[in-house]
Design an enzyme around this catalytic site. Sequence first.
Site, PDB file in Angstrom:
ATOM      1  N   ALA A  54       0.807  -1.232   0.000  1.00 42.61           N
ATOM      2  CA  ALA A  54       0.000   0.000   0.000  1.00 42.61           C
ATOM      3  C   ALA A  54       0.828   1.265   0.000  1.00 42.61           C
ATOM      4  O   ALA A  54       0.301   2.351  -0.191  1.00 42.61           O
ATOM      5  CB  ALA A  54      -0.931   0.001   1.212  1.00 42.61           C
ATOM      6  N   ARG A  59      10.648   7.565  -1.513  1.00 39.37           N
ATOM      7  CA  ARG A  59      12.055   7.414  -1.891  1.00 39.37           C
ATOM      8  C   ARG A  59      12.236   7.048  -3.366  1.00 39.37           C
ATOM      9  O   ARG A  59      13.270   7.296  -3.964  1.00 39.37           O
ATOM     10  CB  ARG A  59      12.737   6.364  -0.989  1.00 39.37           C
ATOM     11  CG  ARG A  59      12.968   6.858   0.421  1.00 39.37           C
ATOM     12  CD  ARG A  59      13.389   5.740   1.354  1.00 39.37           C
ATOM     13  NE  ARG A  59      12.266   4.913   1.790  1.00 39.37           N
ATOM     14  CZ  ARG A  59      12.361   3.903   2.643  1.00 39.37           C
ATOM     15  NH1 ARG A  59      13.534   3.586   3.152  1.00 39.37           N
ATOM     16  NH2 ARG A  59      11.299   3.199   2.994  1.00 39.37           N
ATOM     17  N   GLY A  83       1.697   2.601   8.507  1.00 35.95           N
ATOM     18  CA  GLY A  83       2.793   1.709   8.882  1.00 35.95           C
ATOM     19  C   GLY A  83       2.471   0.258   8.581  1.00 35.95           C
ATOM     20  O   GLY A  83       1.325  -0.100   8.292  1.00 35.95           O
ATOM     21  N   GLY A 142      15.818  -3.021   9.196  1.00 36.60           N
ATOM     22  CA  GLY A 142      15.600  -3.264  10.614  1.00 36.60           C
ATOM     23  C   GLY A 142      16.661  -4.241  11.112  1.00 36.60           C
ATOM     24  O   GLY A 142      16.989  -5.210  10.421  1.00 36.60           O
ATOM     25  N   ARG A 153      10.426  -8.678 -29.280  1.00 39.39           N
ATOM     26  CA  ARG A 153       9.403  -8.051 -28.437  1.00 39.39           C
ATOM     27  C   ARG A 153       8.234  -8.975 -28.160  1.00 39.39           C
ATOM     28  O   ARG A 153       8.140 -10.072 -28.699  1.00 39.39           O
ATOM     29  CB  ARG A 153       8.939  -6.759 -29.115  1.00 39.39           C
ATOM     30  CG  ARG A 153      10.031  -5.716 -29.158  1.00 39.39           C
ATOM     31  CD  ARG A 153       9.688  -4.585 -30.093  1.00 39.39           C
ATOM     32  NE  ARG A 153       8.395  -3.981 -29.773  1.00 39.39           N
ATOM     33  CZ  ARG A 153       7.713  -3.202 -30.612  1.00 39.39           C
ATOM     34  NH1 ARG A 153       8.199  -2.938 -31.810  1.00 39.39           N
ATOM     35  NH2 ARG A 153       6.555  -2.696 -30.259  1.00 39.39           N
ATOM     36  N   ASN A 159       3.530  -2.591 -41.110  1.00 36.73           N
ATOM     37  CA  ASN A 159       2.328  -3.159 -40.464  1.00 36.73           C
ATOM     38  C   ASN A 159       1.360  -2.097 -39.972  1.00 36.73           C
ATOM     39  O   ASN A 159       0.278  -2.402 -39.506  1.00 36.73           O
ATOM     40  CB  ASN A 159       2.734  -4.073 -39.305  1.00 36.73           C
ATOM     41  CG  ASN A 159       3.575  -3.345 -38.267  1.00 36.73           C
ATOM     42  OD1 ASN A 159       4.225  -2.349 -38.576  1.00 36.73           O
ATOM     43  ND2 ASN A 159       3.558  -3.846 -37.060  1.00 36.73           N
TER      44      ASN A 159
END
Length: 415
Positions: free
Chosen positions: A11, A16, A80, A142, A302, A355
């Site tokens: 979410a 950043r 959070g 963390g 592609r 094309n």
Amino acid sequence: MADRAAVILAAGISSRMNTMMPKVLHEVCGRPMLAYVLDACRQVGVRKTYVVVGFSAEQVKERFGGSADIEWVIQEKQLGTAHAVLCCKEQLKDFRGETLVLCGDGPLIRSLTLTTLIEKHEAEQAAATLATAVLDDPTGYGRIVRDAYGNMQGIVEHSDCTKELLAIKEVNPSYYLFNNQVLFEALERVKPDNVKQEYYLTDVLSGIIRTGHKVVAVTAVRSEEAMGVNSRRQLSDASKIMQRRIQQELMENGVTIVDPDNTWIDARAKIGQDTVIEPFTYIHGVVEIGQNCRIGPFAYLRDGSVLKNDVVLGVYTEIKNSSLADGVRARHHSYIGDATVGRNVNVGAGSITANYDGQKVSRTNIGNDCYIGSGAILIAPLVIKDGSHIAAGTVVSQESVNELGGEAKSDVSER
Ligand code: UD1
Ligand code: MG
């Protein structure tokens, strides 16, 4: 085996990344980051995944629309990671199994690591287990805090670390497995007592430990897999690592990649045995290449291109949404778009399919064993029958073919 659900957090706004797009839709080797995390969940047998979305939720849903195993959960305000998981309370409050919690910005996740996490959790009969990584540079992650006996005590976010804690190199890649009931009880108790004043999922672990439940941390995540993508720089780093993995797997399957550093292959591409990919080849989208082909150097394949066996594509050849049968050769400077090309067709240097007429895209159908001379322009819609010989420099339209008594049928609608 316990019943298992997964929650993926997706979410966030991602300041950043400096982006208007939801972070988890940013692509790594042609696929949105979230796709890899969903795949990892599926590979360990998760049947239902709750994806928490908020910022540009509709865009994310649209991209993954049609996946029956995803349930979308809205987090209106991004307060959070703990708050994000708590948004699934309605859906999960009565669930008595185990819940995997992962972040949508961790595309390098491997299902093998999740298997280790699950096995450890069950062997230890833990209430919560997390997989950790040891990084040379743990900046931004963390930190895992353990006591003198090595028992996990909690996680401290980088921005809340003291100088001593910053030195810890064991980090949290955000791979968690929880007893679902314990998780939701603990989530209710999380407070936003930190620098960013957010509800941190990382605080749930110390909370669970405090109530006497067992929490286990297993160092199971390879350093190259631990990355959470928070910036464009990390996005490009993650893409590099993923590219290496894609090429590694192809090489194990018998594909020669002459210069891996100068080749880019989409995660969705399939390539057959003994095909050689020459340097500076760029393969983007859903592309299938058969066996014994030689592609490049400087070839561009592609989305929607299907090449059968023994196809040779040389320098500056671009293929898009086309199928090329066995033995097709286009060695120099060609564009083949929206075409069906028959067996053993030779496409001369500089020949192209025209094309697009400015309004619509049409198809070109070239029969088997045709010879297309150099510099031919094939104006679509066009059907060229088996064994045709197109002289160098010819501009071929359906009218000119008809005048010569060629195939009159046009196949604009056929793919
Ligand atoms: C988080 C962890 C950190 C860990 C790192 C690994 C927390 C508090 N921190 O930090 O310990 O080392 O991941 O990559 O969990 N999200 C929401 N709603 C929110 C906030 C975030 O859905 O309200 C989502 C984001 O879209 C993202 C994920 O949760 O996919 C993680 O959020 P992010 O802001 O990237 O957390 P980190 O700072 O990377
Ligand atoms: Mg992150």
